[in-house]
Scaffold this motif. Structure first.
Motif, PDB file in Angstrom:
ATOM      1  N   HIS A 281      13.141   5.816   4.430  1.00 12.09           N
ATOM      2  CA  HIS A 281      12.762   6.513   3.291  1.00 12.09           C
ATOM      3  C   HIS A 281      11.268   6.959   3.296  1.00 12.09           C
ATOM      4  O   HIS A 281      10.982   7.654   1.958  1.00 12.09           O
ATOM      5  N   HIS A 282      10.645   6.847   4.115  1.00 16.83           N
ATOM      6  CA  HIS A 282       9.089   7.270   4.106  1.00 16.83           C
ATOM      7  C   HIS A 282       8.819   7.707   5.506  1.00 16.83           C
ATOM      8  O   HIS A 282       8.462   7.426   6.196  1.00 16.83           O
ATOM      9  N   GLN A 283       8.720   9.230   5.381  1.00 17.13           N
ATOM     10  CA  GLN A 283       8.336   9.939   6.599  1.00 17.13           C
ATOM     11  C   GLN A 283       7.198  10.947   6.323  1.00 17.13           C
ATOM     12  O   GLN A 283       7.127  12.003   6.074  1.00 17.13           O
ATOM     13  N   ALA A 284       6.266   9.931   6.076  1.00 21.21           N
ATOM     14  CA  ALA A 284       4.772  10.801   5.648  1.00 21.21           C
ATOM     15  C   ALA A 284       3.525   9.833   5.654  1.00 21.21           C
ATOM     16  O   ALA A 284       3.646   8.704   5.909  1.00 21.21           O
ATOM     17  N   LYS A 285       2.372  10.350   5.639  1.00 20.88           N
ATOM     18  CA  LYS A 285       1.113   9.723   5.536  1.00 20.88           C
ATOM     19  C   LYS A 285       0.509  10.111   4.010  1.00 20.88           C
ATOM     20  O   LYS A 285       0.431  11.209   3.667  1.00 20.88           O
ATOM     21  N   VAL A 286       0.543   8.976   3.245  1.00 14.50           N
ATOM     22  CA  VAL A 286       0.129   9.317   1.933  1.00 14.50           C
ATOM     23  C   VAL A 286      -0.953   8.580   1.404  1.00 14.50           C
ATOM     24  O   VAL A 286      -1.159   7.586   1.428  1.00 14.50           O
ATOM     25  N   TYR A 287      -2.224   9.357   1.150  1.00 17.55           N
ATOM     26  CA  TYR A 287      -3.451   8.918   0.805  1.00 17.55           C
ATOM     27  C   TYR A 287      -3.823   9.102  -0.652  1.00 17.55           C
ATOM     28  O   TYR A 287      -3.349   9.912  -1.355  1.00 17.55           O
ATOM     29  N   SER A 288      -4.556   8.031  -1.188  1.00 14.84           N
ATOM     30  CA  SER A 288      -4.989   8.164  -2.511  1.00 14.84           C
ATOM     31  C   SER A 288      -6.558   7.938  -2.815  1.00 14.84           C
ATOM     32  O   SER A 288      -7.343   7.949  -1.664  1.00 14.84           O
ATOM     33  N   GLN A 289      -6.877   7.456  -3.816  1.00 15.45           N
ATOM     34  CA  GLN A 289      -8.265   7.417  -3.970  1.00 15.45           C
ATOM     35  C   GLN A 289      -8.731   5.736  -3.648  1.00 15.45           C
ATOM     36  O   GLN A 289      -8.017   5.046  -4.366  1.00 15.45           O
ATOM     37  N   ALA A 290      -9.711   5.715  -3.289  1.00 16.25           N
ATOM     38  CA  ALA A 290     -10.419   4.567  -3.205  1.00 16.25           C
ATOM     39  C   ALA A 290     -10.816   3.725  -4.541  1.00 16.25           C
ATOM     40  O   ALA A 290     -11.113   4.367  -5.390  1.00 16.25           O
ATOM     41  N   ALA A 291     -10.815   2.557  -4.694  1.00 13.89           N
ATOM     42  CA  ALA A 291     -11.270   1.752  -5.859  1.00 13.89           C
ATOM     43  C   ALA A 291     -12.534   1.988  -6.037  1.00 13.89           C
ATOM     44  O   ALA A 291     -13.363   2.113  -4.939  1.00 13.89           O
ATOM     45  N   VAL A 292     -13.233   1.891  -7.249  1.00 16.84           N
ATOM     46  CA  VAL A 292     -14.271   1.995  -7.440  1.00 16.84           C
ATOM     47  C   VAL A 292     -15.181   0.698  -6.656  1.00 16.84           C
ATOM     48  O   VAL A 292     -14.952  -0.244  -6.847  1.00 16.84           O
ATOM     49  N   GLY A 293     -16.315   1.383  -5.947  1.00 11.73           N
ATOM     50  CA  GLY A 293     -17.241   0.218  -5.511  1.00 11.73           C
ATOM     51  C   GLY A 293     -16.560  -0.109  -4.137  1.00 11.73           C
ATOM     52  O   GLY A 293     -17.195  -0.898  -3.182  1.00 11.73           O
TER      53      GLY A 293
END
Length: 502
Positions: A281-293
């Motif tokens: 169900h997941h055919q992708a590379k999904v990036y998000s934002q790093a936590a502060v610090g």
């Protein structure tokens, strides 16, 4: 007394960097005599190993830390564009080798996988929209799609949407022509290709114990870790491509250019899922934002990985701290790297990065349940039994002198070379593997300038019809090279509509 063995080039470490440089040098000069020495009993055992490495074909398509946002809201895309064109240069080299017919299948190391960026909250959505608006105007990112439509997101990343609050504010971008790269498989394919050529050797279970000047070259002392026997090899050029171990070896060389460099080791962990019912169900590379610090290398992502033909999911990374410079290294690596020339920069970095140290310690102390909580930000319905913890490779970030701060912690890679071009070392981490070819071309131009401009120029132009600078500015040429690479690497099928370029 026995004479030392003599070669043209000694490469320390059998990872992606040394393997790439060795094959490149052999293509440029088939008569060159070279030896690769590796501490472990196989190639790609440290950072190039697929489970020690995020494995994304870093192309700036989804990594949000490559497009920083200024205080006034403007998004700087220079780094993303540069990394994208560097990855195209890597693909040119792999395409060239694949076309030779003796290199083996490209399918063993590179697979098509869409690259997505995913953000939450009003500020995240505002940033992603601004990033999309700027990036999509550049020819390298012209195929990028943007959406705030949850139905569309459910098509793009079906694993990640069920179980969310209806009023959650989300946005995503997608680029279909991203890749997953198994740098371990690629490294071992390069090493196999290399050893089929004359005057090349790859020797495992060998530790470099000394480096000393020998006229215009170097004498390299090498110890067999199994038998304890030692030998010395005279080399005109030495490359230190031993990942975290490159810094101590660079210090051992005593070259002026090594002064002031220190290393800050950061370890990593991943959650890994091999359950085919989840993976499908997941055919992708999904990036998000790093936590502060958190450091840039800690940008969270949920990745499809293709290793030995089998798909898995990786989520992370969870950072950590250890004093080892290699996953299989010693806890004394960090203290033994302290020198009179780098203690100032290292202390300055320690003083100025207390938040980072606290963050790394807190990451180490996390429970499995806390790690799963981070995963559920991406995949709300994640079940604990589907995931296990995998220890990733070490990343030794660079510490260097800074006239204002005394010392700075640098995320990225740096090539350090002797003034006479007889020795070079690669320090640092991400996006290293994906841009290896560009870094090794920079090394060749720095350490072999006369040959690069002279007798090797024709072959370099044959292998690399377009380098980074021209790919950044020439849209038509970029599209042509990108199409050629994607066909040669079997990332797309050649159709009657696909333009053919001789």
């Amino acid at each position: 007394m026995a004479h030392n063995e003599a070669v043209d080039v000694v490469l320390v470490g059998a990872g992606i960097m040394s393997a790439t440089l060795a094959v490149l040098l052999k293509e440029l000069d088939p008569a060159i005599k070279l030896e690769v020495v590796e501490l472990m009993d196989s190639g790609a055992a440290e950072s190039s190993n697929p489970w020690n490495n995020a494995g994304t074909g870093h192309a700036g398509l989804c990594e949000l830390n490559y497009t920083p946002q200024a205080a006034d809201g403007t998004v700087d895309i220079k780094k993303a564009v540069h990394i994208n064109t560097q990855f195209e240069v890597s693909k040119q080299f792999w395409s060239y080798l694949t076309k030779q017919g003796t290199f083996g299948s490209c399918k063993s190391f590179i697979s098509p996988v869409p690259h997505l960026s995913f953000v939450q909250g009003d500020s995240g959505v505002s940033f992603l929209k601004s990033r999309f608006d700027v990036l999509s105007k550049h020819h390298a990112f012209a195929d990028m799609e943007y959406t705030e439509d949850k139905a569309k997101m459910a098509e793009w990343m079906p694993l990640m949407m069920p179980g969310r609050a209806q009023d959650e504010v989300l946005a995503a971008t997608r680029v279909m022509n991203g890749t997953d790269v198994n740098f371990g498989a690629l490294t071992n394919q390069l090493l196999k290709h290399l050893t089929s050529a004359p005057d090349t050797q790859v020797k495992y279970c060998k530790r470099v114990t000394g480096l000393k000047r020998n006229g215009s070259g170097w004498t390299v002392s090498i110890k067999d870790v199994n038998s304890g026997s030692s030998r010395e090899v005279d080399a005109k050029f030495v490359f230190l491509g031993a990942g975290g171990a490159a810094l101590p070896l660079l210090q051992a060389s005593g070259i002026e250019e090594s002064k002031g460099f220190g290393g800050f080791p950061i370890s990593g962990q991943w959650l890994r899922c091999d359950n085919p019912e989840v993976v499908k169900h997941h055919q992708a590379k999904v990036y998000s934002q790093a936590a502060v610090g958190s450091p840039p290398m800690s940008v969270p992502h949920l990745d499809t990985r293709v290793v030995d033909g089998k798909k898995s999911l990786l989520f992370g990374p969870y950072a950590g701290f250890t004093t080892k410079f290699l996953k299989h290294g010693s806890f004394m690596d960090l203290p033994l790297s302290v020198r009179a020339g780098n203690i100032g920069p290292m202390l300055a970095v320690a003083k100025n990065n207390m938040d980072l140290t606290k963050y790394l310690v807190s990451e180490v102390m996390q429970s499995m349940e806390q790690r799963l909580d981070s995963l559920r930000r991406f995949y709300p319905e994640a079940k604990a039994e589907d995931w296990r913890l995998e220890v990733a490779g070490q990343r030794v970030q660079i510490i260097k002198k800074d006239p204002k701060k005394g010392g700075i912690l640098q995320f990225g890679t740096e090539l350090v070379s002797a003034k006479d071009g007889s020795l070079a070392a690669l320090l640092g981490a991400s996006p290293g593997a994906s841009v290896t070819v560009s870094i090794m071309l920079e090394l060749i131009e720095k350490c072999f300038p006369a040959k690069a401009k002279g007798e090797w120029a024709g072959k370099l132009a044959e292998i690399f019809p377009a380098r980074e600078k021209v790919l950044e500015t020439d849209a038509a040429l970029y599209r042509k090279i990108n199409t050629q690479n994607n066909i040669a690497l079997e990332l797309v099928e050649e159709s009657s509509e696909t333009p053919s370029y001789a």
